[in-house]
Design a protein around this motif. Structure first.
Motif, PDB file in Angstrom:
ATOM      1  N   LEU A  84      15.076   7.813  -7.360  1.00  0.00           N
ATOM      2  CA  LEU A  84      14.128   6.804  -6.824  1.00  0.00           C
ATOM      3  C   LEU A  84      13.914   6.749  -5.377  1.00  0.00           C
ATOM      4  O   LEU A  84      12.700   6.763  -4.758  1.00  0.00           O
ATOM      5  CB  LEU A  84      14.728   5.184  -7.230  1.00  0.00           C
ATOM      6  N   ILE A  88      10.521   7.850  -3.517  1.00  0.00           N
ATOM      7  CA  ILE A  88       9.691   6.714  -2.654  1.00  0.00           C
ATOM      8  C   ILE A  88       9.617   7.371  -1.427  1.00  0.00           C
ATOM      9  O   ILE A  88       8.562   7.552  -0.697  1.00  0.00           O
ATOM     10  CB  ILE A  88      10.547   5.496  -2.473  1.00  0.00           C
ATOM     11  N   ARG A  89      10.383   8.341  -0.956  1.00  0.00           N
ATOM     12  CA  ARG A  89      10.257   9.026   0.332  1.00  0.00           C
ATOM     13  C   ARG A  89       9.229  10.131   0.172  1.00  0.00           C
ATOM     14  O   ARG A  89       8.345  10.247   1.215  1.00  0.00           O
ATOM     15  CB  ARG A  89      11.544   9.958   0.921  1.00  0.00           C
ATOM     16  N   GLY A  92       5.854   7.322  -1.282  1.00  0.00           N
ATOM     17  CA  GLY A  92       5.378   6.181  -0.567  1.00  0.00           C
ATOM     18  C   GLY A  92       5.798   4.852  -1.241  1.00  0.00           C
ATOM     19  O   GLY A  92       6.609   5.162  -2.450  1.00  0.00           O
ATOM     20  N   PRO A  93       5.844   3.813  -0.681  1.00  0.00           N
ATOM     21  CA  PRO A  93       6.355   2.611  -1.167  1.00  0.00           C
ATOM     22  C   PRO A  93       5.850   2.344  -2.538  1.00  0.00           C
ATOM     23  O   PRO A  93       4.559   2.288  -2.736  1.00  0.00           O
ATOM     24  CB  PRO A  93       6.274   1.421  -0.106  1.00  0.00           C
ATOM     25  N   THR A  94       6.537   1.674  -3.616  1.00  0.00           N
ATOM     26  CA  THR A  94       5.985   1.627  -5.090  1.00  0.00           C
ATOM     27  C   THR A  94       5.314   0.131  -4.603  1.00  0.00           C
ATOM     28  O   THR A  94       4.390  -0.060  -5.458  1.00  0.00           O
ATOM     29  CB  THR A  94       7.053   1.263  -5.708  1.00  0.00           C
ATOM     30  N   ASN A  95       5.566  -0.600  -3.803  1.00  0.00           N
ATOM     31  CA  ASN A  95       4.899  -1.745  -3.929  1.00  0.00           C
ATOM     32  C   ASN A  95       3.387  -1.794  -2.889  1.00  0.00           C
ATOM     33  O   ASN A  95       2.447  -2.578  -2.909  1.00  0.00           O
ATOM     34  CB  ASN A  95       5.575  -2.964  -3.075  1.00  0.00           C
ATOM     35  N   HIS A  96       3.027  -0.692  -2.166  1.00  0.00           N
ATOM     36  CA  HIS A  96       1.937  -0.089  -1.380  1.00  0.00           C
ATOM     37  C   HIS A  96       1.507   0.976  -1.773  1.00  0.00           C
ATOM     38  O   HIS A  96       1.574   2.088  -0.948  1.00  0.00           O
ATOM     39  CB  HIS A  96       2.221  -0.401   0.126  1.00  0.00           C
ATOM     40  N   PHE A  99      -0.390   3.184   0.315  1.00  0.00           N
ATOM     41  CA  PHE A  99       0.301   3.811   1.570  1.00  0.00           C
ATOM     42  C   PHE A  99       0.872   4.892   1.320  1.00  0.00           C
ATOM     43  O   PHE A  99       1.686   4.997   0.263  1.00  0.00           O
ATOM     44  CB  PHE A  99       1.076   2.702   2.594  1.00  0.00           C
ATOM     45  N   GLY A 100       1.007   5.942   2.339  1.00  0.00           N
ATOM     46  CA  GLY A 100       2.022   7.084   2.090  1.00  0.00           C
ATOM     47  C   GLY A 100       1.294   8.138   1.592  1.00  0.00           C
ATOM     48  O   GLY A 100       0.150   8.299   1.119  1.00  0.00           O
TER      49      GLY A 100
END
Lengths: 106, 553
Positions: A84, A88-89, A92-96, A99-100
């Motif tokens: 996980l 994410i790295r 990108g962020p799971t909530n955004h 982004f990323g």
């Protein structure tokens, strides 16, 4: 080092990851000893050459910061108990989702 | 609001220039990361999962519209168009490039801001009551003393390399809105037997892996002796605090292991031993100079009841709800403090876009006497707004998704960035927060539940203050899977308490239904709507809620 990660067994497929010193973006060491922002470009390492690759990364301090081993699948791609975090790295962020790298932007 | 003098200005400018040189040397390879890291941390620069993170100090959570606009500009120019307001009343940018940070520090200096001492083992930003200077229940304004502590502690050579980080909070109201008892030092302004206002001193509070509520080491110390007394505490800590083990280095461990009585004796001994040259004597004129910056604004002589406010309440149900939930009483008739929630559904708690920051800045300038506060609950407060202007303020907030009526309710939760951003986190926080928000999205139902604080941390470092949430959630890693440990009964107010762990951790998807069962149990057993969740918990104990929590987990 700001990121003390779990120690991996010698025969666990692994890759070297770090952060680009200038931008802070996540990067992965390729088999040509170049740095890629795509986790799928990472060289899959198995003993005994893996320590040499990490040593190379640590010596490339101007380009990257805090290199370490992350677990990957034999065919490449994130794997293991830190899936996980490393996903994410890598993406990108799971909530955004805007982004990323998942959004096609750094 | 305090304005920099020539010394503040020079210090911040020189520090920004110094860091520019350090960044250049890091990027050229002259400085290795091992050498650079302590330097960047002293300037608020962390390396997180996706990028560098810059934490900017907002002393005691106070901003002007000019400063807020500059924060918005930085978000739009150097980050991804937003910032994250923190539980220490600061702001963090999650996506800044190291090469750009010197420019950001220059832009901050342009508006009398900086990132000094927002990280590292030093005295951090002094926090305070977000309603300071506005609420009727305070003895006097605590902000001048926060500013005095800021000036004393900034680049104080004796306290630049403490065993660990050090946090101070000050309040002057009996209802504690600054969580002073979970700080390394908490200061409560109060009168002595002669009516002279000074400070009760609490030491050794803190969260993290070993949470403690601070203990009172001095019932009263005078204003004139405050800094000398603080120095005595810091010296005892600097001398006896552990440096061999990072996890045992906070002053709470020293107080606990030494024992509060012995610790107090050591502090009093140090305080008594200070010679005349060691005492930090505050010149009266300097205190007066600082006090003058915090003089109350010129409030108009207004009637208690605003006809415009009452008319809008009768006409607009949404406004009436927002007014019930998000307004706080002001000491001056005809005024109110406006609580702007940064917790709409589906947003990371504490996040605000650059555009939202500009809107809040505009509102502060037009209607709020140019005063903006950051609450440690990761919300924004306009402390001084005329009741007559509230309909216009509300309308603007609605336009920009800033009018969520949930201040102090279950969806106004505190959450750290968690594993979506943080290099230390074990589990995600924001997604859990959003799940809970979704479960209690019905505004009528949420209002029916009433006051309830939910705090979520993605790791044991407890940036989300989970220990002191009425319901706390701690993310842990179990063999690569996210689990969430629930604590019950914590509180961060004047009755500060550390919550008790309810039982085994829950899987991510189990948290939302478990919360619903706990709330349903609360609604079933409370003695009427006026009995809050925490009051029921303290009356009945944890058992009914534990049963509900694990009913079908």
């Amino acid at each position: 080092m700001s990121s003390a990660r779990p120690k991996l067994k010698p025969d666990t497929p692994k890759a070297v990851t770090a952060w680009n010193t200038q931008t802070g973006r996540t990067v992965y060491l390729t088999s040509e000893r170049r740095w890629s922002e795509d986790v799928l470009d990472a060289a899959v390492l198995t003993a005994p050459q893996d320590e040499e690759e990490l040593a190379f990364a640590k010596g490339d301090e101007q380009t990257v910061t805090d290199p370490y081993f992350m677990q990957v699948k034999a065919e490449g791609g994130v794997d293991g108990r830190e899936t996980l975090r490393e996903t994410i790295r890598a993406q990108g962020p799971t909530n955004h989702p805007m982004f990323g790298k998942q959004a096609g932007s750094p | 609001m305090y304005r920099y003098d020539q010394f503040d200005e020079q210090l911040v400018r020189e520090r920004a220039a110094q860091f520019r040189g350090q960044v250049e040397r890091r990027l050229s390879g002259e400085l290795k990361e091992d050498h650079f890291k302590p330097l960047r941390l002293q300037n608020g620069v962390y390396l997180q999962l996706h990028a560098y993170m810059l934490r900017v100090a907002i002393p005691y959570g106070q901003l002007s519209s000019r400063k807020m606009r500059q924060l918005a500009m930085i978000a739009d120019t150097y980050d991804k168009g937003y910032g994250h307001f923190t539980t220490r009343q600061n702001i963090q940018y999650n996506w800044v490039a190291l090469k750009n940070i010197p420019d950001v520090l220059d832009k901050l200096a342009d508006v009398e801001m900086h990132a000094i001492q927002t990280s590292g083992n030093c005295i951090r930003n002094t926090t305070s009551d977000h309603l300071a200077g506005a609420n009727a229940d305070e003895l006097e304004d605590p902000r001048p003393w926060c500013e005095i502590i800021r000036q004393w502690s900034t680049i104080h050579p004796e306290f630049a390399f403490l065993p660990r980080k050090f946090k101070i909070a000050v309040t002057a109201a009996a209802p504690d809105r600054a969580a002073i008892k979970v700080h390394d030092i908490g200061l409560l302004m109060k009168p002595n037997a002669n009516g002279e206002v000074g400070f009760e001193v609490f030491v050794g509070g803190g969260l993290g892996r070993t949470p403690h509520v601070g203990v009172s080491v001095r019932d009263w110390v005078s204003k004139g002796e405050l800094l000398s007394y603080l120095e005595a505490i810091m010296r005892v800590y600097n001398r006896f605090g552990r440096r061999d083990n990072k996890f045992k280095a906070r002053i709470k461990i020293l107080v606990n292991e030494t024992g509060p009585e012995e610790f107090t004796r050591l502090v009093e001994e140090e305080f008594a031993a200070q010679g005349p040259k060691e005492k930090v004597v505050l010149p009266d004129e300097e205190v007066a100079r600082i006090m003058a910056y915090f003089a109350p604004p010129e409030f108009e002589d207004l009637p208690e009841v605003s006809q415009a406010f009452e008319r809008e309440k009768a006409r607009n149900e949404g406004f009436a709800r927002w007014a019930r939930i998000n307004l706080r009483a002001h000491r001056t008739p005809g005024y109110a403090s406006v609580h702007i929630s940064l917790k709409p559904q589906g947003v990371a708690p504490g996040d605000a876009t650059g555009e939202q920051m500009r809107v809040m800045a505009d509102l502060a300038e037009q209607y709020g006497m140019d005063d903006v506060r950051v609450a440690h609950e990761q919300d924004i407060v306009l402390p001084h707004v005329k009741m007559d202007d509230l309909p216009a303020v509300y309308a603007k907030l609605v336009e920009h998704r800033l009018a969520t009526a949930n201040a102090g309710l279950i969806t106004d939760l505190i959450a750290c960035p968690g594993l979506d951003y943080c290099n230390l986190a074990n589990a995600r926080s924001i997604s859990v927060a959003n799940d809970i928000q979704a479960e209690f999205a019905d505004a009528d139902f949420e209002e029916e539940i009433g006051k309830l604080h939910v705090n979520i941390s993605g790791c044991i470092n407890a940036c989300g203050h989970h220990h002191v949430g009425h319901i706390g959630v701690l993310g842990v890693d179990k063999k690569g899977e996210e689990f969430y440990q629930i604590t019950l009964g914590g509180r961060a107010d004047e009755k500060a308490a550390i919550g008790d762990i309810a039982g085994p951790g829950l899987r991510h998807e189990e948290v939302r239904p478990a919360f619903r069962r706990v709330i349903d149990k609360y609604l079933e057993v409370r003695n009427g709507k006026s009995e809050t969740f925490i009051e029921v918990l303290e009356r009945l104990g944890q058992e009914p809620f534990k049963e509900a929590l694990y009913a079908s987990a």
